[in-house]
Scaffold this motif. Structure first.
Motif, PDB file in Angstrom:
ATOM      1  N   ARG A 136      44.491  42.751  40.645  1.00 22.76           N
ATOM      2  CA  ARG A 136      43.977  42.565  42.072  1.00 22.76           C
ATOM      3  C   ARG A 136      42.592  42.729  42.279  1.00 22.76           C
ATOM      4  NH1 ARG A 136      44.675  47.660  44.970  1.00 22.76           N
ATOM      5  NH2 ARG A 136      45.222  49.230  43.631  1.00 22.76           N
ATOM      6  N   ILE A 137      42.129  42.272  43.456  1.00 19.76           N
ATOM      7  CA  ILE A 137      40.729  42.178  43.909  1.00 19.76           C
ATOM      8  C   ILE A 137      40.496  43.327  44.919  1.00 19.76           C
ATOM      9  CG2 ILE A 137      38.978  40.985  44.863  1.00 19.76           C
ATOM     10  CD1 ILE A 137      40.515  38.264  44.246  1.00 19.76           C
ATOM     11  N   VAL A 138      39.675  44.034  44.475  1.00 19.36           N
ATOM     12  CA  VAL A 138      39.268  45.073  45.560  1.00 19.36           C
ATOM     13  C   VAL A 138      38.043  45.074  46.050  1.00 19.36           C
ATOM     14  CG1 VAL A 138      40.922  47.013  44.320  1.00 19.36           C
ATOM     15  CG2 VAL A 138      38.376  46.683  43.445  1.00 19.36           C
ATOM     16  N   ARG A 139      37.072  44.170  45.557  1.00 17.73           N
ATOM     17  CA  ARG A 139      35.943  43.920  46.191  1.00 17.73           C
ATOM     18  C   ARG A 139      35.433  42.425  46.036  1.00 17.73           C
ATOM     19  NH1 ARG A 139      30.012  46.551  45.210  1.00 17.73           N
ATOM     20  NH2 ARG A 139      28.650  45.300  46.708  1.00 17.73           N
ATOM     21  N   ASP A 140      35.524  41.637  47.104  1.00 18.53           N
ATOM     22  CA  ASP A 140      34.987  40.167  47.006  1.00 18.53           C
ATOM     23  C   ASP A 140      33.806  39.899  47.685  1.00 18.53           C
ATOM     24  OD1 ASP A 140      35.445  37.765  46.518  1.00 18.53           O
ATOM     25  OD2 ASP A 140      37.196  37.492  47.309  1.00 18.53           O
ATOM     26  N   ILE A 141      33.187  38.689  47.355  1.00 19.19           N
ATOM     27  CA  ILE A 141      31.735  38.416  48.058  1.00 19.19           C
ATOM     28  C   ILE A 141      31.913  37.072  48.691  1.00 19.19           C
ATOM     29  CG2 ILE A 141      30.424  39.848  46.349  1.00 19.19           C
ATOM     30  CD1 ILE A 141      29.780  37.186  44.790  1.00 19.19           C
ATOM     31  N   GLY A 142      33.255  36.461  48.592  1.00 21.83           N
ATOM     32  CA  GLY A 142      33.470  35.058  49.176  1.00 21.83           C
ATOM     33  C   GLY A 142      33.133  33.989  48.289  1.00 21.83           C
ATOM     34  N   GLY A 143      33.247  32.720  48.852  1.00 24.51           N
ATOM     35  CA  GLY A 143      33.198  31.648  48.007  1.00 24.51           C
ATOM     36  C   GLY A 143      34.012  31.373  46.765  1.00 24.51           C
ATOM     37  N   GLN A 144      35.303  32.087  46.717  1.00 26.33           N
ATOM     38  CA  GLN A 144      36.388  31.790  45.668  1.00 26.33           C
ATOM     39  C   GLN A 144      35.922  32.639  44.488  1.00 26.33           C
ATOM     40  OE1 GLN A 144      37.261  27.811  45.372  1.00 26.33           O
ATOM     41  NE2 GLN A 144      37.889  27.544  47.293  1.00 26.33           N
ATOM     42  N   CYS A 145      34.878  33.507  44.595  1.00 33.16           N
ATOM     43  CA  CYS A 145      34.366  34.186  43.255  1.00 33.16           C
ATOM     44  C   CYS A 145      35.449  35.335  42.915  1.00 33.16           C
ATOM     45  CB  CYS A 145      33.140  35.010  43.783  1.00 33.16           C
ATOM     46  SG  CYS A 145      31.678  33.908  43.920  1.00 33.16           S
ATOM     47  N   GLY A 146      36.095  35.892  44.095  1.00 34.66           N
ATOM     48  CA  GLY A 146      37.172  36.945  43.706  1.00 34.66           C
ATOM     49  C   GLY A 146      38.465  36.181  43.058  1.00 34.66           C
ATOM     50  N   SER A 147      38.692  35.189  43.364  1.00 29.09           N
ATOM     51  CA  SER A 147      39.976  34.456  42.807  1.00 29.09           C
ATOM     52  C   SER A 147      39.363  33.742  41.408  1.00 29.09           C
ATOM     53  CB  SER A 147      40.327  33.118  43.597  1.00 29.09           C
ATOM     54  OG  SER A 147      40.723  33.631  44.892  1.00 29.09           O
ATOM     55  N   GLU A 148      38.388  33.746  40.924  1.00 29.56           N
ATOM     56  CA  GLU A 148      37.760  33.147  39.883  1.00 29.56           C
ATOM     57  C   GLU A 148      37.833  34.247  38.916  1.00 29.56           C
ATOM     58  OE1 GLU A 148      36.441  30.806  36.616  1.00 29.56           O
ATOM     59  OE2 GLU A 148      37.687  30.148  38.493  1.00 29.56           O
ATOM     60  N   ALA A 149      37.353  35.453  39.381  1.00 24.09           N
ATOM     61  CA  ALA A 149      37.432  36.856  38.743  1.00 24.09           C
ATOM     62  C   ALA A 149      38.836  37.212  38.156  1.00 24.09           C
ATOM     63  CB  ALA A 149      36.706  37.985  39.355  1.00 24.09           C
TER      64      ALA A 149
END
Length: 304
Positions: A254-267
């Motif tokens: 799961r993502i605990v820190r995201d910067i937006g722009g679908q970067c979290g989903s890609e990681a």
């Protein structure tokens, strides 16, 4: 030893050059023979009859291409050998993977709550203490003498069977079994989990350095910078947390820190690719036995 390795571009240019040479030779020979046939050879064989033409292999023997079959065979053999040497020397180089500096260093400490495990139900409250009441002496009576009944059984004694009620309800079902107890998830253990592929190294430090390198190569080789983040100039660090199980699989990503722009989903997508490609981590160990360990993975997005 001579290094004859060539790249894809060199091999392609070599093949094109060989084809151009062959086509050039064919065109040159054709023009030469055509020029001869249209010149003095027409006058030389002008009086030959049609029947006599059938006796010869070619109308103009001087320009018979079969006379040079041996030369063309040798040239073709040399070209074929050259192509074989180029094919065996063809080396395909992997694309260099760009890994940002300090890829595994987090900018700040992030408090990550470990995944919740099933907690046992609270114990029932203790029963209230018994209340002792004092009985006045005048109410205490002498105990009656116990009456003994004759319960001996002889051959003539008639024993009546107990009466069974037909409409009696069935006994209640047994209680359901308790849920399986989930094992504890550790944050720090004596031997932290490692990315696969470095188990043949002698020391633990070398294994860790090699495993970190291979993990970063896997992450940044498969990651694709989202178009919306590239268009908006979004850069930064995404943190993905997951649990390395005792069998080396990755769960609860799961993502605990995201910067937006679908970067979290890609990681997150690249992290889940580990299970899709059947990559088994070396599980973490505590006191010599495999345990479940939470692993935090920082992924940096940086525009080149």
């Amino acid at each position: 030893m001579i290094d004859i390795s060539v790249g894809s571009a060199t091999l392609g240019l070599s093949i094109l050059g060989i084809i151009a040479i062959i086509v050039g030779i064919v065109i040159a020979v054709k023009r030469n023979y055509t020029k001869k046939a249209e010149g003095e050879l027409i006058e030389k064989y002008k009086g030959r009859t049609h029947e006599s033409n059938l006796e010869v292999r070619n109308k103009y023997p001087e320009v018979d291409v079969f006379n040079m079959s041996g030369t063309f065979f040798n040239v073709g053999l040399a070209l074929a050998l050259g192509l074989i040497v180029l094919a065996f020397g063809w080396t395909q180089y992997e694309k260099a993977v760009y890994i940002p500096d300090d890829a595994l260093v987090m900018d700040e400490d992030i408090e990550i709550e470990p995944p919740r495990t099933a907690e046992p139900p609270p114990p029932p409250p203790p029963p209230p203490p018994p209340v002792i009441e004092e009985v006045p002496e005048e109410l205490i009576e002498e105990e009656d003498q116990p009456e003994f009944l004759d319960q001996s059984i002889t051959e003539e004694t008639i024993v009546e069977a107990p009466v069974v009620k037909k409409d009696a309800p069935p006994p209640p079902p047994p209680p359901p079994p308790p849920p399986p107890k989930e094992e504890e998830i550790f944050k720090v253990v004596e031997e932290m989990p490692r990315f696969p592929g470095c188990e043949n190294l002698p020391t633990a430090d070398e294994k860790k350095a090699c495993a970190d390198k291979k993990m970063l190569e896997f992450i940044y080789k498969n990651i694709k910078y989202p178009a919306i983040a590239r268009e908006n100039g979004i850069e930064g660090m995404v943190v993905v947390t997951f649990v390395v199980e005792k069998d080396g699989t990755v769960t609860d990503a799961r993502i605990v820190r995201d910067i937006g722009g679908q970067c979290g989903s890609e990681a997150l997508r690249v992290t889940q690719m580990m299970n899709d490609q059947n990559l088994k981590w070396t599980p973490g160990k505590q006191r010599g036995r495999p345990v479940r360990v939470q692993f935090n993975l920082p992924v940096r997005f940086k525009l080149e």
